[in-house]
Scaffold this active site. Structure first.
Site, PDB file in Angstrom:
ATOM      1  N   HIS A   8       0.838  -1.207   0.000  1.00  0.00           N
ATOM      2  CA  HIS A   8       0.000   0.000   0.000  1.00  0.00           C
ATOM      3  C   HIS A   8       0.868   1.250   0.000  1.00  0.00           C
ATOM      4  O   HIS A   8       1.303   1.724   1.057  1.00  0.00           O
ATOM      5  CB  HIS A   8      -0.918  -0.031   1.236  1.00  0.00           C
ATOM      6  CG  HIS A   8      -1.937   1.067   1.276  1.00  0.00           C
ATOM      7  ND1 HIS A   8      -3.282   0.821   1.465  1.00  0.00           N
ATOM      8  CD2 HIS A   8      -1.830   2.420   1.183  1.00  0.00           C
ATOM      9  CE1 HIS A   8      -3.945   1.957   1.470  1.00  0.00           C
ATOM     10  NE2 HIS A   8      -3.078   2.953   1.311  1.00  0.00           N
ATOM     11  N   HIS A  10       1.047   4.945  -2.533  1.00  0.00           N
ATOM     12  CA  HIS A  10       0.582   5.695  -3.713  1.00  0.00           C
ATOM     13  C   HIS A  10       1.813   6.261  -4.407  1.00  0.00           C
ATOM     14  O   HIS A  10       2.570   7.016  -3.782  1.00  0.00           O
ATOM     15  CB  HIS A  10      -0.345   6.824  -3.285  1.00  0.00           C
ATOM     16  CG  HIS A  10      -1.526   6.326  -2.503  1.00  0.00           C
ATOM     17  ND1 HIS A  10      -2.766   6.168  -3.065  1.00  0.00           N
ATOM     18  CD2 HIS A  10      -1.643   5.927  -1.212  1.00  0.00           C
ATOM     19  CE1 HIS A  10      -3.606   5.699  -2.151  1.00  0.00           C
ATOM     20  NE2 HIS A  10      -2.951   5.541  -1.016  1.00  0.00           N
ATOM     21  N   HIS A 186      -9.770   1.348  -0.246  1.00  0.00           N
ATOM     22  CA  HIS A 186      -9.590   2.142   0.973  1.00  0.00           C
ATOM     23  C   HIS A 186     -10.914   2.219   1.734  1.00  0.00           C
ATOM     24  O   HIS A 186     -11.950   2.568   1.158  1.00  0.00           O
ATOM     25  CB  HIS A 186      -9.181   3.577   0.623  1.00  0.00           C
ATOM     26  CG  HIS A 186      -7.740   3.758   0.284  1.00  0.00           C
ATOM     27  ND1 HIS A 186      -7.124   3.108  -0.753  1.00  0.00           N
ATOM     28  CD2 HIS A 186      -6.780   4.541   0.860  1.00  0.00           C
ATOM     29  CE1 HIS A 186      -5.859   3.483  -0.806  1.00  0.00           C
ATOM     30  NE2 HIS A 186      -5.617   4.344   0.157  1.00  0.00           N
ATOM     31  N   GLU A 189     -10.550   4.482   7.228  1.00  0.00           N
ATOM     32  CA  GLU A 189      -9.497   5.449   7.554  1.00  0.00           C
ATOM     33  C   GLU A 189     -10.219   6.690   8.084  1.00  0.00           C
ATOM     34  O   GLU A 189     -10.287   6.889   9.292  1.00  0.00           O
ATOM     35  CB  GLU A 189      -8.646   5.769   6.315  1.00  0.00           C
ATOM     36  CG  GLU A 189      -7.499   6.740   6.571  1.00  0.00           C
ATOM     37  CD  GLU A 189      -6.828   7.241   5.279  1.00  0.00           C
ATOM     38  OE1 GLU A 189      -7.467   7.226   4.213  1.00  0.00           O
ATOM     39  OE2 GLU A 189      -5.666   7.700   5.366  1.00  0.00           O
ATOM     40  N   ASP A 267       2.130   4.164   2.786  1.00  0.00           N
ATOM     41  CA  ASP A 267       1.049   5.002   2.239  1.00  0.00           C
ATOM     42  C   ASP A 267       1.567   6.108   1.319  1.00  0.00           C
ATOM     43  O   ASP A 267       1.494   5.977   0.099  1.00  0.00           O
ATOM     44  CB  ASP A 267       0.193   5.559   3.396  1.00  0.00           C
ATOM     45  CG  ASP A 267      -1.241   5.858   2.982  1.00  0.00           C
ATOM     46  OD1 ASP A 267      -1.632   5.533   1.845  1.00  0.00           O
ATOM     47  OD2 ASP A 267      -1.996   6.421   3.817  1.00  0.00           O
ATOM     48  N   ASP A 268       2.054   7.198   1.879  1.00  0.00           N
ATOM     49  CA  ASP A 268       2.624   8.325   1.101  1.00  0.00           C
ATOM     50  C   ASP A 268       3.877   8.763   1.855  1.00  0.00           C
ATOM     51  O   ASP A 268       3.876   9.809   2.543  1.00  0.00           O
ATOM     52  CB  ASP A 268       1.625   9.487   1.029  1.00  0.00           C
ATOM     53  CG  ASP A 268       0.289   9.054   0.435  1.00  0.00           C
ATOM     54  OD1 ASP A 268       0.198   8.951  -0.790  1.00  0.00           O
ATOM     55  OD2 ASP A 268      -0.650   8.797   1.221  1.00  0.00           O
TER      56      ASP A 268
HETATM   57  N1  ADE Z   1      -4.508   9.016  -1.633  1.00  0.00           N
HETATM   58  C1  ADE Z   1      -3.246   9.142  -1.250  1.00  0.00           C
HETATM   59  N2  ADE Z   1      -3.108   8.869   0.073  1.00  0.00           N
HETATM   60  C2  ADE Z   1      -4.332   8.547   0.538  1.00  0.00           C
HETATM   61  C3  ADE Z   1      -4.843   8.174   1.798  1.00  0.00           C
HETATM   62  N3  ADE Z   1      -4.068   8.070   2.885  1.00  0.00           N
HETATM   63  N4  ADE Z   1      -6.163   7.947   1.882  1.00  0.00           N
HETATM   64  C4  ADE Z   1      -6.942   8.058   0.816  1.00  0.00           C
HETATM   65  N5  ADE Z   1      -6.514   8.399  -0.396  1.00  0.00           N
HETATM   66  C5  ADE Z   1      -5.215   8.649  -0.541  1.00  0.00           C
HETATM   67 ZN    ZN Z   2      -3.640   4.920   0.861  1.00  0.00          ZN
END
Ligand code: ADE
Ligand code: ZN
Length: 330
Positions: A8, A10, A186, A189, A267-268
């Site tokens: 996971h 992006h 997703h 969250e 995640d990012d």
């Molecule tokens: N797009 C990029 N990061 C995300 C996240 N944490 N939740 C939902 N969409 C995303």
């Molecule tokens: Zn994500």
């Protein structure tokens, strides 16, 4: 070093601030509103998504994406990762003026370069962006189903999960499933336990991105454990975005104790000052996972990977061999 696998991340969210700044220079853009002092700056989920979109808009050619994927995967491998699935977003590519096909070719080239240098395996999960609406998500699913790229093995949905009703996205997931793609979505969250339940009921995913707020509903936690749905847990992201106030309040240990299948993910990463290595370190320091448990998390990720069985067997064998090998000092 414990071997790792990530399911996971992006890809646009993995762009380091310095790389985005150099892209901005190349295309004559100003990123000082959301990058300064070598770091991303935003203050809540909506402004994070805006910074994410603005950074993504600075990757405009096949080579831009090849370099992005190569850089990200090479860094991942240096932290002991043997496998990565990352999320792509054809909508973001089109908004930056690149066709989804060229975008995917570029990312595939980056995966091949990183594999040649480090041995890391990579696969692509095409995503639709929920807050771009059902038509856009369905278009992304059609692209995933028909693009024919050998490294595209999954379909998912990211974006603001508070937007739209799950029933509006069912067709997109049906298109992807009928094309043989693995499904991850997703939920849980910024949406509560109900969003996880709705995702399970409407999309029948093999995996849920985050899913951690399922903890609010014990029956749902039991269902996730019984059905073997894998949660792609992103602890640092959750704390930085304020889903939980700190690691002591993160539900990883409860979900783990309840028998849920969990993976660890970044995640990012630069947005949250994290990396796959930091996620494993957090799980060790705050959730009490020893090396055996961390290796089991990697095994779960490889078992749940959207990858052909031959590659999965080879990766699991590599993990078993690393676990059996005596630790090397120094
Ligand atoms: N797009 C990029 N990061 C995300 C996240 N944490 N939740 C939902 N969409 C995303
Ligand atoms: Zn994500």
């Amino acid at each position: 070093m414990v071997l790792k696998a990530e399911l996971h991340c992006h890809i646009e969210g993995a762009a380091l601030p310095a790389l985005v700044e150099s892209q901005a220079e190349k295309y004559g853009a100003d990123v000082s509103a959301f990058i300064h002092d070598g770091a991303y700056h935003w203050h809540d989920f909506s402004s994070f998504l805006a910074a994410y979109d603005a950074a993504a808009n600075l990757f405009r050619s096949e080579e831009d994406y090849a370099a992005l994927a190569e850089t990200y995967l090479t860094g991942l491998a240096s932290e002991g990762a043997v496998y990565s699935e990352f999320f792509t977003s054809p909508d973001h590519a089109e908004r930056a003026g690149l066709s989804p096909q060229a975008y995917t070719e570029g990312l595939g080239e980056g995966i091949a370069r990183a594999k040649a240098k480090t041995g890391i395996e990579g696969r692509i999960i095409v995503t639709g962006v929920r807050h771009f609406g059902p038509a856009a998500v369905e278009k992304a699913a059609r692209f995933a189903a028909t693009c024919g790229h050998p490294l595209v093995t999954g379909f998912g949905m990211a974006g603001d999960e508070r937007s739209g009703h799950p029933r509006d996205f069912v067709r997109a997931f049906d298109i992807a499933r009928e094309a043989g793609l693995g499904i991850s979505v997703h939920a849980g969250e910024f949406g509560g336990a109900d969003s996880v339940e709705a995702a399970l009921d409407h999309f029948a995913p093999a995996r849920i991105g985050h899913g951690v707020r399922a903890v609010e509903k014990p029956d749902l936690v039991r269902r996730i454990a019984e059905e073997g749905v894998v949660l792609e847990v992103c602890p640092v992201s959750n704390v930085v975005l304020g889903v939980f106030p700190d690691f002591a309040h993160h539900p990883f240990p409860q979900l783990y104790a309840a028998g849920c299948r969990l993976s660890l993910n970044s995640d990012d990463p630069p947005h949250f000052h994290t990396s796959i290595g930091r996620e494993y370190a957090v799980a060790s320091a705050h959730f009490g996972l020893d090396e055996t448990a961390l290796t089991a998390v990697t095994r779960t990720a490889l078992e749940a990977a959207f990858v052909d069985e031959e590659t999965r067997r080879a990766l699991l064998l590599r993990l078993a061999e690393a676990e059996a090998a005596p630790a090397v000092a120094g």
